[in-house]
Design a protein around this motif. Structure first.
Motif, short mmCIF file in Angstrom:
data_model
loop_
_atom_site.label_atom_id
_atom_site.label_comp_id
_atom_site.label_asym_id
_atom_site.label_seq_id
_atom_site.Cartn_x
_atom_site.Cartn_y
_atom_site.Cartn_z
N LEU A 82 0.82 -1.20 0.00
CA LEU A 82 0.00 0.00 0.00
C LEU A 82 0.86 1.26 0.00
O LEU A 82 1.32 1.73 1.04
N SER A 83 1.11 1.79 -1.19
CA SER A 83 1.79 3.07 -1.40
C SER A 83 3.10 3.18 -0.63
O SER A 83 3.28 4.06 0.22
N PRO A 84 4.07 2.31 -0.91
CA PRO A 84 5.36 2.38 -0.21
C PRO A 84 6.15 3.63 -0.58
O PRO A 84 6.06 4.13 -1.70
N GLN A 85 6.94 4.14 0.40
CA GLN A 85 7.77 5.33 0.20
C GLN A 85 9.26 4.99 0.19
O GLN A 85 10.09 5.84 -0.13
N LYS A 86 9.61 3.77 0.53
CA LYS A 86 10.99 3.30 0.53
C LYS A 86 11.07 2.04 -0.31
O LYS A 86 10.10 1.31 -0.45
N ASP A 87 12.25 1.76 -0.84
CA ASP A 87 12.41 0.64 -1.77
C ASP A 87 12.71 -0.67 -1.05
O ASP A 87 13.06 -0.71 0.13
N LEU A 88 12.55 -1.74 -1.80
CA LEU A 88 12.86 -3.08 -1.33
C LEU A 88 14.37 -3.32 -1.35
O LEU A 88 15.11 -2.73 -2.15
N THR A 89 14.83 -4.22 -0.48
CA THR A 89 16.21 -4.70 -0.56
C THR A 89 16.25 -5.91 -1.49
O THR A 89 15.21 -6.47 -1.87
N ALA A 90 17.45 -6.35 -1.83
CA ALA A 90 17.59 -7.50 -2.73
C ALA A 90 16.99 -8.76 -2.11
O ALA A 90 16.34 -9.55 -2.81
N ASP A 91 17.19 -8.96 -0.80
CA ASP A 91 16.63 -10.14 -0.14
C ASP A 91 15.10 -10.10 -0.13
O ASP A 91 14.44 -11.13 -0.29
N GLN A 92 14.54 -8.92 0.04
CA GLN A 92 13.08 -8.79 0.04
C GLN A 92 12.51 -9.03 -1.35
O GLN A 92 11.43 -9.61 -1.49
N VAL A 93 13.21 -8.58 -2.37
CA VAL A 93 12.78 -8.86 -3.75
C VAL A 93 12.73 -10.36 -3.98
O VAL A 93 11.78 -10.89 -4.57
N LEU A 94 13.74 -11.07 -3.50
CA LEU A 94 13.78 -12.53 -3.65
C LEU A 94 12.63 -13.19 -2.90
O LEU A 94 12.00 -14.12 -3.43
N ALA A 95 12.32 -12.69 -1.71
CA ALA A 95 11.22 -13.27 -0.93
C ALA A 95 9.88 -13.08 -1.65
O ALA A 95 9.06 -14.01 -1.71
N ILE A 96 9.65 -11.91 -2.20
CA ILE A 96 8.38 -11.65 -2.90
C ILE A 96 8.33 -12.43 -4.21
O ILE A 96 7.27 -12.94 -4.61
N ASP A 97 9.48 -12.56 -4.87
CA ASP A 97 9.52 -13.33 -6.11
C ASP A 97 9.21 -14.80 -5.84
O ASP A 97 8.47 -15.45 -6.60
N THR A 98 9.76 -15.35 -4.75
CA THR A 98 9.47 -16.73 -4.37
C THR A 98 7.98 -16.89 -4.03
O THR A 98 7.34 -17.88 -4.41
N PHE A 99 7.43 -15.90 -3.34
CA PHE A 99 6.01 -15.87 -3.00
C PHE A 99 5.16 -15.91 -4.28
O PHE A 99 4.19 -16.68 -4.38
N ALA A 100 5.51 -15.08 -5.27
CA ALA A 100 4.74 -15.02 -6.51
C ALA A 100 4.84 -16.33 -7.29
O ALA A 100 3.84 -16.82 -7.84
N LYS A 101 6.02 -16.91 -7.35
CA LYS A 101 6.20 -18.14 -8.10
C LYS A 101 5.47 -19.32 -7.46
O LYS A 101 5.23 -20.34 -8.14
N ALA A 102 5.10 -19.18 -6.20
CA ALA A 102 4.30 -20.22 -5.53
C ALA A 102 2.82 -19.96 -5.67
O ALA A 102 1.99 -20.67 -5.07
N GLY A 103 2.45 -18.94 -6.47
CA GLY A 103 1.04 -18.65 -6.71
C GLY A 103 0.50 -17.51 -5.88
O GLY A 103 -0.72 -17.26 -5.89
N GLY A 104 1.36 -16.80 -5.15
CA GLY A 104 0.90 -15.68 -4.32
C GLY A 104 0.37 -14.53 -5.16
O GLY A 104 0.82 -14.28 -6.27
N ALA A 105 -0.64 -13.81 -4.62
CA ALA A 105 -1.27 -12.70 -5.32
C ALA A 105 -0.88 -11.38 -4.67
O ALA A 105 -0.60 -11.31 -3.46
N LEU A 106 -0.89 -10.31 -5.47
CA LEU A 106 -0.50 -8.98 -5.00
C LEU A 106 -1.66 -7.99 -5.17
O LEU A 106 -2.32 -7.97 -6.21
N PHE A 107 -1.85 -7.15 -4.15
CA PHE A 107 -2.79 -6.04 -4.20
C PHE A 107 -1.96 -4.78 -3.96
O PHE A 107 -1.37 -4.61 -2.88
N ILE A 108 -1.91 -3.89 -4.96
CA ILE A 108 -0.95 -2.77 -4.92
C ILE A 108 -1.68 -1.44 -5.10
O ILE A 108 -2.54 -1.31 -5.98
N THR A 109 -1.33 -0.46 -4.27
CA THR A 109 -1.75 0.91 -4.52
C THR A 109 -0.51 1.79 -4.66
O THR A 109 0.49 1.58 -3.96
#
Length: 481
Positions: A235-262
């Motif tokens: 929900l409307s982030p003001q700071k960026d992701l770290t490399a480890d966090q990008v990997l965690a979300i990518d793993t989440f998505a590849k397992a079928g996880g869904a995203l809701f983004i504003t």
């Protein structure tokens, strides 16, 4: 002897008539009781009301036929103010399945009713005119009142709202699905990047928890895990992701996880990692504030920067469009590039602007008046995407260029923000949605209209001719007399 015989004959005839009358009365009463029993059991009476207020849709029939646990509905009414349409609907629900029963209650006569239903029932939510739907197996409760039975529509001519539909069936069926659900859907809220805080999320969180969702906050920096079966809210982030966090979300998505983004138009922080995540779903944000052309008065509310977007018919919004629940207000919105489809990515426009321009809010100007360099067009304001990975796993995502549509309590009361939010969550959440697409019934009997103009004109011509013909016939008949 003759008089005695005559009296005896008359007595026999009178007795036979009385007996016959009693037999007829008994048969008639039996037929009435039988018909009433059949009506209560099978709801045989036809709904001839103009809006079919007590009829059931296929969605309701599907929910009722799938019930495996019992539900009792307590209908609380002020004496003399019973809602007959609602009672008629309850009768049909009870007739459709043995798992549903209901009773008419009066808190004045039975003040101990609330405490006797369930320990989980909040007394403060109960009024003298409401429904208490109690799922006995899960001991889960939902309370419905008058506000749950109506929908409002916006009239661009008057700038106000009016009651446009009745949602008895949708609210009641959703409540039954909720109190009988084996488990409730859960959501994850990403934190740690300057996202919307709990105060700004309060109205949104109330809507979601009222409609069955449980929520938990996830801080990846602290090692919290992401569950692929629970949509992740960014929900409307003001700071960026770290490399480890990008990997965690990518793993989440590849397992079928869904995203809701504003995202919001006034976010100035550089977030290349978030932008790359959005692009992987085909979402590319355009810089600037979307401002409607002043001539298109139906595409904005009060100010050209307060957009009233056009809703497209997509998988999550088809029911809203069919039910004419499309009025939304985006107070300051960002736009996205037109989506591009690929073999692995299906992207669809959910909301779009009318004719508008993109105002550069960083040029130092103190107004939103159109400048010669501002690009113009019709812009996507919200998108959905379905991403397919190499192993066939699918991940869904939704993005919108505005957060206030989900955080402003006034918008929940006066537009279809809640219905829109719940429809999107139903699209993203695995399993059976509790938000059902049942079209509202007409609140007011529609006026009789003749659409064909030529028929209107023909009626206007024939009506006086008919009156003249009748007058002539009457005059001729009087002359003959």
């Amino acid at each position: 002897m003759k008089n005695h015989a005559g009296r005896s004959a008359r007595f026999k005839i009178g007795g036979s008539s009385l007996l016959g009358m009693l037999v007829v009365l008994v048969v008639a009463a039996s037929l009435i009781l039988l018909a009433d029993a059949l009506e209560q059991k099978h709801a045989l009476r036809q709904d001839l009301s103009f809006n079919s207020a007590t009829s059931q849709s296929r969605e309701t029939q599907r929910v009722l036929s799938g019930l495996s646990s019992d539900v009792h509905i307590y209908a609380l009414f002020t004496p003399g103010q019973e809602d007959r349409s609602l009672i008629g609907l309850l009768e049909r629900y009870a007739a459709a399945t043995p798992h549903i029963t209901f009773s008419l209650e009066n808190l004045i006569q039975n003040p101990a009713l609330i405490s006797s239903i369930s320990a989980s029932l909040n007394d403060g939510e109960v009024t003298s005119d409401c429904l208490i739907i109690h799922g006995k197996q899960a001991d889960r409760i939902r309370i419905l009142d008058g506000a749950d039975y109506v929908t409002q529509s916006y009239d661009p001519q008057t700038g106000g709202y009016f009651v446009s539909g009745l949602t008895y069936e949708q609210s009641l069926t959703e409540a039954i699905a909720y109190v009988t659900a084996d488990s409730l859907p859960a959501l994850q809220v990403l934190t740690g990047h300057g996202e919307l805080d709990e105060t700004r999320m309060a109205a949104m969180e109330k809507v979601l928890t009222d409609y069955n969702f449980s929520m938990r906050r996830v801080d990846l920096l602290r090692g919290d895990a992401l569950h692929p079966d629970e949509p992740l809210l960014i929900l409307s982030p003001q700071k960026d992701l770290t490399a480890d966090q990008v990997l965690a979300i990518d793993t989440f998505a590849k397992a079928g996880g869904a995203l809701f983004i504003t995202v919001d138009f006034n976010t100035q922080a550089e977030t290349p990692q978030f932008d790359a995540l959005y692009r992987s779903y085909g979402f590319v944000r355009k810089p600037g504030l979307v401002v409607a052309e002043e001539a298109e008065v139906e595409s904005y509310y009060s100010s050209p920067a307060m957009l009233m977007p056009y809703m497209e018919t997509t998988e999550p919004t088809a029911g809203l469009v069919a039910g004419k629940q499309t009025t939304l207000i985006l107070a300051g919105a960002a736009a996205f590039e037109q989506p591009v489809q690929t073999d692995r990515l299906a992207v669809h426009v959910v909301l779009k602007s009318g004719n508008a321009y993109l105002r550069n809010v960083q040029d130092g100007a103190d107004n939103i008046a159109k400048q010669p360099t501002d690009p113009t067009g019709v812009y996507p304001l919200a998108l959905t995407a379905e991403r397919v990975f190499d192993d066939g796993e699918r991940s869904k995502a939704f993005i919108i260029g505005n957060s206030s549509v989900f955080t402003d309590s006034w918008l929940y009361q006066n537009t279809y923000s809640a219905e829109f939010l719940l429809s999107i969550m139903g699209y993203l959440t695995p399993g059976e949605p509790i938000q059902l697409h049942i079209a509202p019934r007409d609140a007011v009997r529609p006026p009789m209209r003749v659409e064909a103009q030529w028929l209107n004109q023909l009626i206007l011509v024939l009506l006086p001719l008919f009156v003249a013909l009748v007058g002539a016939l009457v005059t001729v008949s009087r002359k003959k007399l």
